[in-house]
Write a protein that holds these residues in place. Sequence first.
Motif, short mmCIF file in Angstrom:
data_model
loop_
_atom_site.label_atom_id
_atom_site.label_comp_id
_atom_site.label_asym_id
_atom_site.label_seq_id
_atom_site.Cartn_x
_atom_site.Cartn_y
_atom_site.Cartn_z
N UNK A 128 -4.28 7.71 24.62
CA UNK A 128 -5.20 8.03 23.27
C UNK A 128 -4.69 9.15 22.21
N UNK A 129 -4.20 9.68 21.18
CA UNK A 129 -4.05 10.97 20.43
C UNK A 129 -5.65 10.62 19.48
N UNK A 136 -9.18 17.98 12.24
CA UNK A 136 -9.11 19.06 12.16
C UNK A 136 -10.76 19.79 11.03
N UNK A 137 -11.40 18.91 10.01
CA UNK A 137 -12.33 18.84 9.56
C UNK A 137 -13.29 19.35 10.68
N UNK A 211 -1.79 23.19 10.93
CA UNK A 211 -1.38 22.53 12.62
C UNK A 211 -2.83 22.35 13.84
N UNK A 212 -2.79 22.04 14.34
CA UNK A 212 -3.65 21.39 15.50
C UNK A 212 -2.70 20.91 16.07
N UNK A 213 -3.27 22.03 17.68
CA UNK A 213 -1.92 21.44 18.66
C UNK A 213 -2.73 21.24 19.55
N UNK A 222 -6.35 15.71 22.80
CA UNK A 222 -7.58 15.82 21.44
C UNK A 222 -6.63 17.04 21.21
N UNK A 223 -7.66 17.83 20.68
CA UNK A 223 -7.25 18.80 19.43
C UNK A 223 -7.75 19.50 20.51
#
Length: 232
Positions: A128-129, A136-137, A211-213, A222-223
């Motif tokens: 799952x991603x 980012x919110x 950019x979310x890693x 998960x971010x």
Amino acid sequence: MKKCLMIIVLSILAVGCSNTNDQTVINQKIIPQKLTVISESQDKLVSVLADTNIEGDLLDGITLKIRDQERKFQWKTVSNPTYYPIVLSENIDNDPDNEVVVILTTGYGTGMRQSQVHILKQDFTELSVDDPLQGIKRYIKTSHVKEDGKQIYSLALNNRDFKKEFAESEAGQWFDDIVFGNIIGYRVQDKHLIAELPAQVSPGLFLGTVEAEYQVKDQELIIGSVTFSEEN
């Protein structure tokens, strides 16, 4: 005698109708898909196949091949070869085996490009991603004001404020606030999945890119961190 002839004629007609129906059934048989490799990983161990002999903007029903095993998924990707999937074999967790990363383009246009990512183990188990737009919110705040013929956009992230002024004449349309999600891209860097979300202030102008890693936790990505780079 007439009765016998009538029975014979009816029998012939019945046989004819039966043959016609059988022919109709034959004609309605599903024609097997002719799958073509449209993308593959650099090591050639993973490939994406699809039936390219279809009409429309999307290839529907993608087959993923890992080594000598295949599985079909209800994924969609655009039929334009310029935007065919990106396929990577990368180790993005602590397991010894590489994961399969498939990046699909599901839509594109002026100021818009939609991507979708799938991460799988080599046994086709999909991880799952976390949704990058929703993710980012949790980290950023944005604002927009119009003063003296200028459009002023601001973004706050990690205790830093980013602000940029645009002349009113620079664009024919201005967004009421910074917009994310019209363009979403993915890449793998240093064994991490990274989502890229440009910060749009108009269809053709950008404040920069968020950019979310991702980090792997159990069977989910998960971010873990979010950064921002300003547009030059």
